[in-house]
Design an enzyme around this catalytic site. Structure first.
Site, PDB file in Angstrom:
ATOM      1  N   SER A 127       0.828  -1.192   0.000  1.00  0.00           N
ATOM      2  CA  SER A 127       0.000   0.000   0.000  1.00  0.00           C
ATOM      3  C   SER A 127       0.877   1.262   0.000  1.00  0.00           C
ATOM      4  CB  SER A 127      -0.958  -0.040   1.195  1.00  0.00           C
ATOM      5  OG  SER A 127      -1.988   0.887   1.062  1.00  0.00           O
ATOM      6  N   ASP A 162      -9.949  -3.098  -5.395  1.00  0.00           N
ATOM      7  CA  ASP A 162      -9.726  -4.129  -4.373  1.00  0.00           C
ATOM      8  C   ASP A 162     -10.522  -3.848  -3.109  1.00  0.00           C
ATOM      9  OD1 ASP A 162      -8.384  -2.060  -3.118  1.00  0.00           O
ATOM     10  OD2 ASP A 162      -6.410  -3.009  -3.164  1.00  0.00           O
ATOM     11  N   HIS A 174      -7.837  -5.486  -0.632  1.00  0.00           N
ATOM     12  CA  HIS A 174      -6.608  -4.716  -0.405  1.00  0.00           C
ATOM     13  C   HIS A 174      -5.809  -5.245   0.783  1.00  0.00           C
ATOM     14  CE1 HIS A 174      -4.096  -1.112  -0.674  1.00  0.00           C
ATOM     15  NE2 HIS A 174      -4.200  -0.990   0.626  1.00  0.00           N
TER      16      HIS A 174
END
Length: 431
Positions: free
Chosen positions: A203, A367, A399
């Site tokens: 991320s 996601d 995610h």
């Protein structure tokens, strides 16, 4: 907080947390299966893991001039956990926690400082415990399953696999010491194992890695870096942070008020940094819709004024060019992200904007946290650098599942073993 209070907080968290926010606990309760096999440590390529936002522990020591509530501690003799701090899940504890973890931004110096009387430090640099579990009771698992999988195939904690935690409240322009330490860690591992190092970022950690690589000479990267593995990186920014800064977001934990958390979330300079990029998104895409105004990435200044957060504009000006241009990293890349899940790309508010939650959303593919348009921008690098760029889309993968899904862990293992070619798509729904 005593042991009974900690148990109550954990029970409340388990019972009330929204499924999408429960990934740390699910990671502990349902870890992926890993086959143990013997592998010589000499055959493993060194790996450094850079976590995402909120992805490592923080500790604090306080001697405060004033308190936000009489029940808050004013002074501590020792360092104590501030993330994750189970006190934050209690009604009064959240006020104490926000006042301890918040940053104070100075628009004149363009620098942030801790709350008065508060020191904050990042424990465990170079070790994995601070990213494996985010709390001292080992309940909030993050990278634990990945590290455990790597240990099962021959890696050694704090030796061939190491963590590089950082103060995720601060954007890279205010974290210069971190990048010095990261460079030293890379060189230390290279010298110890006589092999170039893989960097893995999840991320926002992907942006941290990209910023680091963009600021290294190519000759250094050619010597010390074997490759960069990115998991679910929001390369074009994250639409979600617009909601975070506008009306707050408790990530599905109902005991925490969105508006209350907004106070702390607005003080992190990493949130404006992650705004949808002007360079990536169409200029007419509406990110926030209200009865009177539609806000695009051309309207950020007005948005910050309208939500009474003018410091956000200054923070964004400070950070928008750090990785916004997406200069190629100059190393071999494996870009992996989830697709096939509805993901908000427009937040729709009613007349209570900005002090109420969105009443509706416009969705696109993604996601469930970051849209696939943003995550797929790593494909641009394919024609911009000599080193290969490999892209794998995981259909049906959320995610926060990227860091412990068995198919992702297997793919990472293959990459670390030198098998560069990867499939373009993997469907996790077929498990």
């Amino acid at each position: 907080m005593g042991s009974a209070g900690r148990l109550l907080a954990v029970q409340l968290l388990l019972l009330l947390v929204h499924p999408s926010a429960c990934f740390w606990i699910m990671n502990v309760v349902f870890p992926p299966n890993s086959r143990v096999r013997e592998t010589s440590n000499n055959n493993t390529s060194p790996l450094i893991i850079v976590p995402g936002s909120l992805g490592n522990r923080l500790e604090a020591k306080i001697d405060k001039p004033a308190l936000v509530h009489w029940m808050c501690f004013k002074k501590s003799d020792h360092w104590f956990p501030i993330w994750i701090d189970l006190n934050m899940f209690m009604p009064i504890g959240v006020d104490c926690w926000i006042d301890n973890i918040r940053l104070v931004y100075n628009k004149t110096t363009r620098r942030s400082s801790n709350s008065p009387g508060v020191q904050v430090r990042v424990p465990g640099f170079g070790e994995t415990y601070t990213i494996e579990f985010l709390d001292y009771n080992n309940l909030a698992g993050y990278f634990h399953s990945m590290v455990e999988h790597l240990v099962n195939v021959g890696y050694v904690r704090n030796e061939t696999v190491r963590g590089a935690p950082y103060d995720w409240r601060l954007a890279p322009n205010e974290n210069s010491e971190y990048f010095i330490r990261l460079q030293e860690l890379v060189e230390e591992m290279y010298n110890q194992y006589q092999k170039p190092v893989y960097l893995l970022g999840h991320s926002m950690g992907g942006h941290y890695v990209l910023y680091f690589l963009n600021n290294q000479p190519q000759a250094w990267k050619d010597t010390y870096i074997r490759g960069f593995i990115s998991l679910g990186a929001p390369w074009g920014g994250a639409v979600k942070v617009l909601r975070v800064m506008t009306s707050g977001n408790n990530d599905g934990i109902p005991m925490l008020s969105n508006i209350k958390l907004r106070e702390e979330q607005r003080m992190m300079t990493t949130n404006p940094w992650m705004l949808p990029s002007e360079d990536a998104w169409p200029k007419d895409h509406v990110f926030i819709s209200t009865p009177s105004v539609n806000y695009t990435n051309q309207d950020y200044k007005r948005l910050f004024t309208d939500i009474d957060f003018e410091n956000g504009w200054h923070m964004w000006e400070d950070t928008k060019n750090l990785t916004g241009a997406l200069h190629p990293p100059g190393v071999e890349v494996w870009c992996m992200y989830g697709v096939g899940l509805p993901t908000p790309v427009t937040h729709i508010y009613d007349e209570d904007f900005p002090n109420a939650d969105p009443v509706d959303y416009v969705y696109a593919d993604g996601d469930d946290t970051v849209d696939s348009f943003s995550m797929s921008l790593c494909k641009r690098w394919e024609g911009q650098q000599e080193k290969p760029v490999h892209v794998t889309e995981y259909r049906g993968l959320a995610h926060l599942d990227m860091v412990f899904h068995e198919k992702v862990l297997h793919q990472i293992q293959q990459i670390l073993e030198g098998k560069s070619d990867v499939p373009k798509e993997i469907d996790v729904r077929l498990d």
